[in-house]
Design a protein around this motif. Structure first.
Motif, PDB file in Angstrom:
ATOM      1  N   HIS A 224      30.389  46.344   8.987  1.00 49.30           N
ATOM      2  CA  HIS A 224      31.011  47.504   9.624  1.00 49.30           C
ATOM      3  C   HIS A 224      31.426  48.494   8.525  1.00 49.30           C
ATOM      4  CE1 HIS A 224      31.370  44.374  12.627  1.00 49.30           C
ATOM      5  NE2 HIS A 224      31.752  45.250  13.537  1.00 49.30           N
ATOM      6  N   VAL A 225      30.952  49.724   8.629  1.00 46.96           N
ATOM      7  CA  VAL A 225      31.294  50.757   7.657  1.00 46.96           C
ATOM      8  C   VAL A 225      31.861  51.960   8.401  1.00 46.96           C
ATOM      9  CG1 VAL A 225      30.467  52.295   5.852  1.00 46.96           C
ATOM     10  CG2 VAL A 225      29.472  50.007   6.087  1.00 46.96           C
ATOM     11  N   LEU A 226      33.102  52.304   8.065  1.00 46.92           N
ATOM     12  CA  LEU A 226      33.768  53.482   8.621  1.00 46.92           C
ATOM     13  C   LEU A 226      34.128  54.423   7.482  1.00 46.92           C
ATOM     14  CD1 LEU A 226      36.402  51.915  11.082  1.00 46.92           C
ATOM     15  CD2 LEU A 226      34.313  53.120  11.713  1.00 46.92           C
ATOM     16  N   GLY A 227      34.266  55.693   7.804  1.00 48.53           N
ATOM     17  CA  GLY A 227      34.726  56.628   6.791  1.00 48.53           C
ATOM     18  C   GLY A 227      34.744  58.043   7.312  1.00 48.53           C
ATOM     19  N   LEU A 228      35.475  58.902   6.604  1.00 46.28           N
ATOM     20  CA  LEU A 228      35.456  60.318   6.917  1.00 46.28           C
ATOM     21  C   LEU A 228      34.146  60.915   6.426  1.00 46.28           C
ATOM     22  CD1 LEU A 228      39.066  61.316   5.804  1.00 46.28           C
ATOM     23  CD2 LEU A 228      38.289  60.648   8.086  1.00 46.28           C
ATOM     24  N   ASP A 229      33.653  61.927   7.123  1.00 48.35           N
ATOM     25  CA  ASP A 229      32.398  62.523   6.684  1.00 48.35           C
ATOM     26  C   ASP A 229      32.548  63.062   5.267  1.00 48.35           C
ATOM     27  OD1 ASP A 229      32.488  65.692   6.675  1.00 48.35           O
ATOM     28  OD2 ASP A 229      33.591  65.113   8.476  1.00 48.35           O
ATOM     29  N   GLY A 230      31.576  62.741   4.429  1.00 47.76           N
ATOM     30  CA  GLY A 230      31.624  63.147   3.030  1.00 47.76           C
ATOM     31  C   GLY A 230      30.479  62.536   2.256  1.00 47.76           C
ATOM     32  N   SER A 231      30.446  62.848   0.962  1.00 42.78           N
ATOM     33  CA  SER A 231      29.307  62.498   0.119  1.00 42.78           C
ATOM     34  C   SER A 231      29.055  60.998   0.012  1.00 42.78           C
ATOM     35  CB  SER A 231      29.512  63.075  -1.281  1.00 42.78           C
ATOM     36  OG  SER A 231      29.571  64.479  -1.258  1.00 42.78           O
ATOM     37  N   ALA A 232      30.099  60.177   0.153  1.00 47.19           N
ATOM     38  CA  ALA A 232      29.898  58.733   0.030  1.00 47.19           C
ATOM     39  C   ALA A 232      28.866  58.229   1.021  1.00 47.19           C
ATOM     40  CB  ALA A 232      31.232  58.000   0.237  1.00 47.19           C
ATOM     41  N   PHE A 233      28.769  58.872   2.185  1.00 41.79           N
ATOM     42  CA  PHE A 233      27.801  58.425   3.186  1.00 41.79           C
ATOM     43  C   PHE A 233      26.363  58.729   2.761  1.00 41.79           C
ATOM     44  CE2 PHE A 233      31.217  57.945   6.413  1.00 41.79           C
ATOM     45  CZ  PHE A 233      30.828  56.707   6.910  1.00 41.79           C
ATOM     46  N   HIS A 234      26.161  59.689   1.853  1.00 38.02           N
ATOM     47  CA  HIS A 234      24.808  59.910   1.340  1.00 38.02           C
ATOM     48  C   HIS A 234      24.350  58.703   0.523  1.00 38.02           C
ATOM     49  CE1 HIS A 234      24.167  63.926   2.782  1.00 38.02           C
ATOM     50  NE2 HIS A 234      25.207  64.415   2.142  1.00 38.02           N
ATOM     51  N   MET A 235      25.252  58.145  -0.290  1.00 37.58           N
ATOM     52  CA  MET A 235      24.898  56.948  -1.047  1.00 37.58           C
ATOM     53  C   MET A 235      24.661  55.777  -0.097  1.00 37.58           C
ATOM     54  SD  MET A 235      24.424  55.728  -4.161  1.00 37.58           S
ATOM     55  CE  MET A 235      25.423  56.571  -5.399  1.00 37.58           C
ATOM     56  N   PHE A 236      25.560  55.597   0.869  1.00 38.47           N
ATOM     57  CA  PHE A 236      25.369  54.542   1.860  1.00 38.47           C
ATOM     58  C   PHE A 236      24.033  54.709   2.574  1.00 38.47           C
ATOM     59  CE2 PHE A 236      25.775  53.392   6.409  1.00 38.47           C
ATOM     60  CZ  PHE A 236      25.833  52.011   6.278  1.00 38.47           C
ATOM     61  N   GLY A 237      23.680  55.959   2.876  1.00 43.11           N
ATOM     62  CA  GLY A 237      22.446  56.221   3.608  1.00 43.11           C
ATOM     63  C   GLY A 237      21.211  55.687   2.914  1.00 43.11           C
ATOM     64  N   PHE A 238      21.192  55.682   1.580  1.00 45.16           N
ATOM     65  CA  PHE A 238      20.020  55.188   0.855  1.00 45.16           C
ATOM     66  C   PHE A 238      19.783  53.700   1.069  1.00 45.16           C
ATOM     67  CE2 PHE A 238      20.730  58.774  -2.411  1.00 45.16           C
ATOM     68  CZ  PHE A 238      19.807  59.593  -1.773  1.00 45.16           C
ATOM     69  N   VAL A 239      20.834  52.946   1.383  1.00 42.76           N
ATOM     70  CA  VAL A 239      20.688  51.484   1.494  1.00 42.76           C
ATOM     71  C   VAL A 239      21.095  50.954   2.873  1.00 42.76           C
ATOM     72  CG1 VAL A 239      20.976  51.116  -0.979  1.00 42.76           C
ATOM     73  CG2 VAL A 239      22.996  51.102   0.496  1.00 42.76           C
ATOM     74  N   ALA A 240      21.400  51.828   3.818  1.00 48.64           N
ATOM     75  CA  ALA A 240      21.849  51.405   5.148  1.00 48.64           C
ATOM     76  C   ALA A 240      20.753  50.627   5.871  1.00 48.64           C
ATOM     77  CB  ALA A 240      22.255  52.622   5.966  1.00 48.64           C
ATOM     78  N   ARG A 241      21.187  49.702   6.733  1.00 51.10           N
ATOM     79  CA  ARG A 241      20.257  48.871   7.500  1.00 51.10           C
ATOM     80  C   ARG A 241      20.556  48.977   8.992  1.00 51.10           C
ATOM     81  NH1 ARG A 241      22.686  45.306   4.148  1.00 51.10           N
ATOM     82  NH2 ARG A 241      23.489  44.183   5.979  1.00 51.10           N
ATOM     83  N   ALA A 242      19.567  48.622   9.792  1.00 53.37           N
ATOM     84  CA  ALA A 242      19.719  48.710  11.242  1.00 53.37           C
ATOM     85  C   ALA A 242      20.694  47.679  11.789  1.00 53.37           C
ATOM     86  CB  ALA A 242      18.351  48.546  11.918  1.00 53.37           C
ATOM     87  N   ASP A 243      20.962  46.594  11.047  1.00 48.09           N
ATOM     88  CA  ASP A 243      21.877  45.566  11.551  1.00 48.09           C
ATOM     89  C   ASP A 243      23.335  45.854  11.203  1.00 48.09           C
ATOM     90  OD1 ASP A 243      21.600  45.115   8.821  1.00 48.09           O
ATOM     91  OD2 ASP A 243      21.695  42.936   9.002  1.00 48.09           O
ATOM     92  N   GLN A 244      23.607  47.013  10.604  1.00 49.91           N
ATOM     93  CA  GLN A 244      24.972  47.390  10.267  1.00 49.91           C
ATOM     94  C   GLN A 244      25.518  48.389  11.286  1.00 49.91           C
ATOM     95  OE1 GLN A 244      23.814  48.737   6.247  1.00 49.91           O
ATOM     96  NE2 GLN A 244      25.446  47.432   5.434  1.00 49.91           N
ATOM     97  N   LYS A 245      26.809  48.234  11.612  1.00 55.43           N
ATOM     98  CA  LYS A 245      27.499  49.225  12.430  1.00 55.43           C
ATOM     99  C   LYS A 245      28.153  50.231  11.489  1.00 55.43           C
ATOM    100  CE  LYS A 245      30.010  48.160  15.989  1.00 55.43           C
ATOM    101  NZ  LYS A 245      29.310  48.897  17.049  1.00 55.43           N
ATOM    102  N   ALA A 246      27.831  51.493  11.668  1.00 51.51           N
ATOM    103  CA  ALA A 246      28.406  52.540  10.816  1.00 51.51           C
ATOM    104  C   ALA A 246      28.908  53.672  11.693  1.00 51.51           C
ATOM    105  CB  ALA A 246      27.374  53.058   9.820  1.00 51.51           C
ATOM    106  N   ALA A 247      30.067  54.186  11.369  1.00 51.43           N
ATOM    107  CA  ALA A 247      30.648  55.305  12.117  1.00 51.43           C
ATOM    108  C   ALA A 247      31.193  56.344  11.161  1.00 51.43           C
ATOM    109  CB  ALA A 247      31.755  54.820  13.049  1.00 51.43           C
ATOM    110  N   VAL A 248      30.814  57.591  11.393  1.00 48.57           N
ATOM    111  CA  VAL A 248      31.304  58.719  10.627  1.00 48.57           C
ATOM    112  C   VAL A 248      32.429  59.377  11.415  1.00 48.57           C
ATOM    113  CG1 VAL A 248      30.714  60.934   9.571  1.00 48.57           C
ATOM    114  CG2 VAL A 248      29.007  59.090   9.648  1.00 48.57           C
ATOM    115  N   ILE A 249      33.635  59.367  10.859  1.00 45.77           N
ATOM    116  CA  ILE A 249      34.778  60.014  11.492  1.00 45.77           C
ATOM    117  C   ILE A 249      34.830  61.450  10.984  1.00 45.77           C
ATOM    118  CG2 ILE A 249      37.281  59.976  11.826  1.00 45.77           C
ATOM    119  CD1 ILE A 249      37.193  56.965  11.159  1.00 45.77           C
TER     120      ILE A 249
END
Length: 362
Positions: A224-249
């Protein structure tokens, strides 16, 4: 494409749209320009400058080198996929986005290239320079209409990025902005949000305090990955997987988070959830609109209710909602400390959250 005797022209002044880029025997090389949405960020200089130096050999054009974390990931790396097809090279060439401020890679930027398996010399050209042979890949990623990246770019990252970095870290992760000093924007009273998420089992993670490899290890370990919208999600995006729950607040009423959502979906095959409950934006008066430097006022009760509904937390009932005077006191205190004045801009009724709007800035 390959340009022989290419003239690499760095910008001479700091601006959003700059006169810079590459010129060949037939004139301006539009293929080398960076685009953001429907706008070119590079335009031809009125006159071609005389080269101050010449580089013999075969180099690859990478565009503008940004010091800003998110822009480096999205725009400075936009052509790096070309290494898969470029063949033998003597090095990579950048021009600085901010003239006179960037002369070489920062440590984390060097680490990023290392984690892509790249060990070529990197040259940041600071004066007009002629290059014997310049390979110019197309823009494979960026902000706006190309924020999902090209298939070639995605394949390059899936194949090469952090190949040997194993998952290590907690199952639940909150990507925090509270240690950035405030000048990069956030939400008001983010510490309240962090306290409730910490009680729900989330580690409060400050990406800028970790190496790139440590960030990726944490992202790979999380379910589970939560966070405020920002640049950190670009790094996460490079390695994100379909079996992960992710939410951008969302932390602002803006189209900017589109890029994060589109990137994560394109790279992982799963669209992240978007938690859109910013009731007002507190905007520095000299900016005038919600953006990178504004602070969002969240409807905490609505955020908690949606997080529970989507399975990120178990109990929204114990989330307390800050009173308006607490919100106002917090933003006024921050403004006084930073010598800034803020104005409050209510979200317009019926304003769409994110999807369907075009991103044109970061």
């Amino acid at each position: 494409m390959t340009v022989r005797d290419a003239l690499v022209m760095p910008p001479t002044e700091s601006a959003m749209i700059q006169a810079c880029g590459v010129r060949g025997a037939d004139g301006w090389v539009g293929h080398a320009a960076t685009w953001r949405g429907r706008r070119p960020m590079m335009v031809p200089p009125e006159t071609a400058p005389r080269p101050a130096a010449r580089l013999e050999g075969r180099y690859m054009w990478c565009g503008q080198l940004w010091a800003h974390f998110g822009h480096f990931l999205c725009e400075s790396m936009a052509r790096i996929w070309g290494l898969a097809e470029a063949g033998r090279l003597d090095g990579l060439i950048f021009i600085a986005k901010r003239p006179g401020r960037i002369e070489r890679l920062k440590g984390w930027q060097k680490e990023f290239l290392d984690l892509l398996g790249i060990d070529l010399p990197v040259i940041v050209v600071s004066a007009p320079t002629e290059v014997a042979e310049l390979v110019v890949p197309g823009q494979g990623f960026g902000l706006g209409r190309i924020d999902r990246a090209t298939p070639e770019f995605r394949a390059f990252f899936h194949d090469r990025f952090c190949r040997d970095v194993a998952a290590e870290g907690p199952k639940k992760l909150y990507l925090s902005r509270s240690a950035l000093g405030g000048l990069e924007g956030s939400v008001i009273l983010e510490e309240r949000l962090e306290a409730r998420l910490s009680a729900a089992g989330y580690e409060i993670f400050h990406p800028q305090k970790h190496t790139v490899a440590e960030q990726v290890a944490h992202y790979r370990a999380a379910t589970h990955v939560l966070g405020l919208d920002g640049s950190a999600f670009h790094m996460f995006g490079f390695v994100a997987r379909a079996d992960q729950k992710a939410a951008v607040i969302l932390r602002r009423n803006s189209t900017v988070p589109n890029g994060l959502v589109h990137q994560i979906e394109a790279f992982s095959g799963r669209r992240p959830d978007v938690i859109a409950h910013v009731v007002a934006d507190w905007v520095p008066r000299h900016k005038g609109r919600a953006g990178r430097y504004s602070f969002g006022q969240l409807d905490m009760a609505a955020v908690a209710a949606e997080l529970q509904e989507l399975g990120y937390i178990d109990n929204a009932a114990d989330w307390t909602v800050p009173r308006f005077r607490e919100v106002k006191s917090a933003i006024e205190g921050f403004g006084a400390a930073k010598d800034l004045q803020f104005m409050r801009k209510l979200r317009k009724p019926g304003m769409p959250a994110v999807e369907g709007l075009q991103t044109d800035a970061a």
